[in-house]
Scaffold this active site. Structure first.
Site, PDB file in Angstrom:
ATOM      1  N   SER A  97       0.843  -1.192   0.000  1.00  0.00           N
ATOM      2  CA  SER A  97       0.000   0.000   0.000  1.00  0.00           C
ATOM      3  C   SER A  97       0.878   1.240   0.000  1.00  0.00           C
ATOM      4  O   SER A  97       1.978   1.225   0.536  1.00  0.00           O
ATOM      5  CB  SER A  97      -0.894   0.010   1.249  1.00  0.00           C
ATOM      6  OG  SER A  97      -1.756   1.132   1.235  1.00  0.00           O
ATOM      7  N   LYS A 137      -4.001  -7.436   2.972  1.00  0.00           N
ATOM      8  CA  LYS A 137      -4.123  -6.281   2.068  1.00  0.00           C
ATOM      9  C   LYS A 137      -5.551  -6.159   1.531  1.00  0.00           C
ATOM     10  O   LYS A 137      -6.078  -5.050   1.381  1.00  0.00           O
ATOM     11  CB  LYS A 137      -3.134  -6.441   0.899  1.00  0.00           C
ATOM     12  CG  LYS A 137      -3.226  -5.360  -0.183  1.00  0.00           C
ATOM     13  CD  LYS A 137      -2.923  -3.972   0.371  1.00  0.00           C
ATOM     14  CE  LYS A 137      -2.583  -2.964  -0.723  1.00  0.00           C
ATOM     15  NZ  LYS A 137      -3.448  -2.938  -1.863  1.00  0.00           N
ATOM     16  N   HIS A 152      -7.615  -4.661   4.186  1.00  0.00           N
ATOM     17  CA  HIS A 152      -7.226  -3.240   4.220  1.00  0.00           C
ATOM     18  C   HIS A 152      -7.982  -2.461   3.151  1.00  0.00           C
ATOM     19  O   HIS A 152      -8.561  -1.400   3.411  1.00  0.00           O
ATOM     20  CB  HIS A 152      -5.711  -3.123   4.011  1.00  0.00           C
ATOM     21  CG  HIS A 152      -5.230  -1.754   3.630  1.00  0.00           C
ATOM     22  ND1 HIS A 152      -5.303  -1.276   2.335  1.00  0.00           N
ATOM     23  CD2 HIS A 152      -4.686  -0.757   4.356  1.00  0.00           C
ATOM     24  CE1 HIS A 152      -4.821  -0.040   2.290  1.00  0.00           C
ATOM     25  NE2 HIS A 152      -4.433   0.296   3.502  1.00  0.00           N
ATOM     26  N   ASN A 153      -7.998  -2.977   1.956  1.00  0.00           N
ATOM     27  CA  ASN A 153      -8.682  -2.259   0.876  1.00  0.00           C
ATOM     28  C   ASN A 153     -10.195  -2.243   1.061  1.00  0.00           C
ATOM     29  O   ASN A 153     -10.854  -1.259   0.733  1.00  0.00           O
ATOM     30  CB  ASN A 153      -8.343  -2.885  -0.483  1.00  0.00           C
ATOM     31  CG  ASN A 153      -6.980  -2.445  -0.986  1.00  0.00           C
ATOM     32  OD1 ASN A 153      -6.039  -2.347  -0.204  1.00  0.00           O
ATOM     33  ND2 ASN A 153      -6.864  -2.192  -2.282  1.00  0.00           N
ATOM     34  N   GLU A 200     -10.827   0.421   3.332  1.00  0.00           N
ATOM     35  CA  GLU A 200     -10.628   1.668   2.574  1.00  0.00           C
ATOM     36  C   GLU A 200     -11.890   2.050   1.785  1.00  0.00           C
ATOM     37  O   GLU A 200     -12.273   3.220   1.755  1.00  0.00           O
ATOM     38  CB  GLU A 200      -9.441   1.447   1.627  1.00  0.00           C
ATOM     39  CG  GLU A 200      -9.121   2.563   0.680  1.00  0.00           C
ATOM     40  CD  GLU A 200      -8.114   2.064  -0.381  1.00  0.00           C
ATOM     41  OE1 GLU A 200      -7.107   1.422  -0.007  1.00  0.00           O
ATOM     42  OE2 GLU A 200      -8.356   2.284  -1.587  1.00  0.00           O
TER      43      GLU A 200
END
Lengths: 307, 307, 307, 307
Positions: free
Chosen positions: B114, B166, B169-170, B173
């Site tokens: 990221s 990840k 995480h996205n 987001e």
């Protein structure tokens, strides 16, 4: 300058301290006389004696107590004096209160305050509404309360704009918290990432989702790795509801904020009436077994009688 | 140490620079020969000549190009060498690729990265998966890429855990961005707050919602106060979809992240087929006027014929 | 019996006919004198001459016109007379209007009416609120309007309960329509089912999802297989908004109904401000290309300047 | 004609009866020998002796048991014979099974079946996929199973289209049920409508929301006015998940169906990990009191230590 401050609770008490730390005079009032500087509102107003400024009184009380305080202050203050409402008021109440005070030529400023228990140390973000001149008069108090950096204060517009801004801030907060919470639950459920708190902590730098709320969640996970000490029960303080209602008024789709609000509602239910209805329909058409509210009652486990 | 880096695009190019800045040797390969250090993958592998380490090749290519590179590297590398996939791979593909390479006794590490265009300067947040020993071997490269502070790196678990982390995480987001976006739209629509960019900017300090994404939105609003230069059209790169799918696999409710994903889908439609169906039903039962797709055709504006 | 009916539009006109078909006397008033039986409200009231019943006036006008009619009727009617509001009133307005009429000892009944353009033939479903005696007095009119079967009428409770019931009915309607619409869009998009209208038509018998709304959607698809003649644009008439607001008041999660409401809001936007904000943030952190509002302006396609 | 039927459970048993009622020959097999007509699959195939048709075997077993049955039938049947899968298969599995059987020149038809416990009496809605000729061969069986009216059967397309159609049907069903359930909960919570079951019953005629699912909910409310005997716990059988996944594959927004799915997930949680995270964050920033998982532990009720 000199300020009267009504309400010395979790927020007001720390705010008095921060304003005093900046060199201003604060006369605080609270029903708890041990921490109060005045015996009642009349006493508080009487103790505001500065001659080079109008009397300024900041109200920092629970939302249901604001109207009585405004009404009493309308009697105690004089034309040109200023009332600031820093509570969690619905922005639509601001106009009404401003009009009530304007009958006595008393000025009104609404001010949304963010910062919670960290405000004493870090400063409080302030979003205020009112006319330019009045806001300018009380600016030294805003300067004392706000964080030291270049941000953290906005004069958002006319009376009501401060609380409107704070309301939207809180609506956004609901959505952000829900996003982290959903990610947390997925990581816990999937059992692919071995140490969930470590993953969250790693995100504090370099990632797109670094934020203060992330820092706080990492703090909480340090104390309680799987959040075993805490129940999945979340209150809501009004601004989330008002945000969705304001969005509906303006035909603005707010699916994520509404999802966050509804998740809180659901978190407070022992059992969901809606899901009872779903289970009942499934049982009716498919003979799907259902869990009895009283598990000893197996009557729903058989296909229903046809009416 | 020495690293082969396949893919020198927007991400890979900057990463090569940051790793070199830290004093390591990078042999980069890209189809664009102007920026490539090697003519092809075989040349790249041939140029990795350090004798005190296994050959290590980091793949940083578009997701559809990863499998061909892995397959070619499986032929070029030797037992004990290491392949790192830093692309936007679905975590379920990692196990398959690790197994393919394991047949040649080549090690595999997956690494979610990221940081976007800001990574060269601020460092890249890294979430990796793989066995302890392999991760330890490539740790100097991770150290070079990650931000300077104490956070920004996690060894999340076995192969796949990096990309899983990840992915979540996205997903988070997506939800956070949607929350800010909904708040922005409400402020714009309500016209109570006079200067919307100023309100957002004020939130950068002291508030509960301060974050890096907020900083970015403030940047964007500085350039284009009402976002008039930009269309309401948002792509999605896969992780949001995978997050919802993983949540479904584990029966985890993710209403806010799903709302964010669906809002992006809708943003890319010229017209919504679902809403056509809604309009058609309303017309059928209520004779509600509808907008014709061709506005010159008024035929739907009258109650429908009953079949 | 005898009834005054104010408003002879799409709904009121058909209702007059259905009540007359049942053998009752209806004096209708409409601003369109061509279809009106009275010149004004005073004339309408004057033409109600039955001596064995109180005067009963049913209001069936657009929601913004209800208060003026109630106010005028309060002057024209006598103690013991009855006003029925059959419009799309918000249930919270009923209590206020009932109180206004009660000052003149005029009775009030609120009545939600469902049935649309099909009501003349099939009957109208009625949900009313008011005291037992008043409802009993006007029951012959309700009997004339309702469908012939055993269902289609409920005396839901006190004043307001009728419109509350109708509001929830419409909220449910939003959710059901959205469900069919989403299924329709998925079938169209996936291109697996060769003839989408045939699939919908087949569902009309034997399935769990058979319903009147399904029948209507099948009708619409017969006229326009891919709904090419109709735009994906859906109005909302208020009850959906009020349902979500009532749910918020009672902390009831209504994610599906809210989703349906938000989808309608979005359907009416040329471009989504929220999605502009999403695109702007993506551009800021990732240099993701965005669509310019003016596609000739490529300025957003490059990584943004860092502030 | 003659049919082999594998699986005589809640669905298969009634289907055998309905097909026999139509005058066809059914050889059924079930592990429960008391209801089985054959000792095993080989015996079942041996008992299919009609010479004027290919052998046709309908599989009606739980989803995890389908592959073993298909594999065994691939050995037992002959070129030109036909296998029908009427189970709750994911449509993507159909192509694989058709290919497996095609190796032996055995034909395959997939058939989604709706109707539940009511199918024996009312008929089963059928959605099938396969080539024209094979579907035509087994049409007499479909005719026997389907409802008597003109609807209730669709040949939706190639292999897989039947289960795809059934999947979307069920996705729509999730959304519709959720809409009724939300309306039910709101009526119960608001306490404005005095008799909630009566309101639902009244909606069965003349309203926009009349449907079979409404009829079923009314049935359930007759037995249990406030659904006190049933827990708010709803299983899901897969099709809802697949619908959302298919929607994601095609970038189709399905917010209402997803909301319904997530509500079911949440209904099965004793406590919500996501809501634990929300409560933890609220406690961190605001010192908001939280409910301890163990209510005797008040440690979270005080402002957190700052790290």
């Amino acid at each position: 300058m000199e300020l009267g401050l009504v309400g010395l609770g979790k927020m007001g008490g720390n705010m008095r301290q921060r304003i005093r730390n900046a060199g201003h005079t604060v006369v605080g009032f609270d029903h708890n006389q041990e921490i109060s500087d005045a015996t009642d509102l009349a006493d508080l107003v009487g103790k505001l004696t500065a001659t080079d400024q109008p009397k300024v009184v900041w109200i920092m009380v629970p939302v249901q107590a604001i109207d009585p305080v405004v009404t009493e202050l309308a009697e105690l203050l004089s034309p040109g004096d200023i009332v600031i409402d820093g509570g969690n008021s619905r922005w639509t109440d601001d106009t009404r209160r401003a009009a009530q005070l304007a009958e006595k030529q008393i000025k009104f400023v609404d001010c949304g305050v963010s910062g919670g228990v960290w405000g004493l140390e870090n400063g409080y973000a302030l979003m205020c509404g009112g006319d330019q001149e009045t806001v300018a008069t009380v600016m030294p108090i805003f300067e004392a309360l706000k964080p030291e950096g270049e941000f953290g204060f906005v004069h958002a517009g006319k009376v009501g704009a401060g609380h409107f801004s704070k309301m939207v801030h809180n609506g956004i907060e609901y959505g952000i918290m829900q996003a982290y919470a959903e990610g947390y639950e997925l990581l816990e459920a999937a059992d692919v990432v071995e140490n969930v708190p470590e993953a969250f902590e790693s995100w504090r730098e370099g990632t797109v989702i670094r934020s203060w709320l992330l820092d706080l969640l990492v703090n909480a996970l340090k104390d309680d790795t799987h959040l075993e000490k805490i129940a999945g029960y979340a209150d809501d303080s009004g601004e989330g509801r008002w945000t969705v209602e304001a969005a509906i008024d303006h035909a603005v789709p707010v699916p994520a904020i509404a999802a966050a609000l509804f998740a809180r509602f659901a978190s407070r239910q022992d059992d969901s009436p809606a899901m009872k209805a779903i289970a009942a329909m499934r049982n009716q058409f498919g003979g799907h077994a259902v869990k009895g509210a009283d598990s000893a009652d197996p009557s729903y486990a058989t296909p229903p009688v046809k009416h």
